[in-house]
Design a protein around this motif. Sequence first.
Motif: not given
Length: 82
Positions: A44-48, A50-58, A62-72
């Motif tokens: 759910l968090v990863a989909d949100l 991605r849709r908002q183009a805030i962070l890219e989930c890499i 099962p215990r969480g997600i790792t992300v990279l910023p798209i905007w700064r």
Amino acid sequence: MTVAVELDEMMEFAGELRGELFRIRRNLHQQPELLYDVSRTSKLVADLLRRQAILECISMEPRGITVLPIWRLTPSRWQPVL
């Protein structure tokens, strides 16, 4: 662009997300996951994000997600991370 304008833009963006965040919160409370097995919550968090183009989930685990910023936020404006 001033800091006040950037703050206003961020607050407007947060306001736009408010309804969706409430919906997600209600959904998560209606169908809770146990302890560290939060794969549904991660999705759910990863989909949100991605849709908002805030962070890219890499990575999604099962215990969480790792992300990279798209905007700064720079001193003058928001800009894409290259």
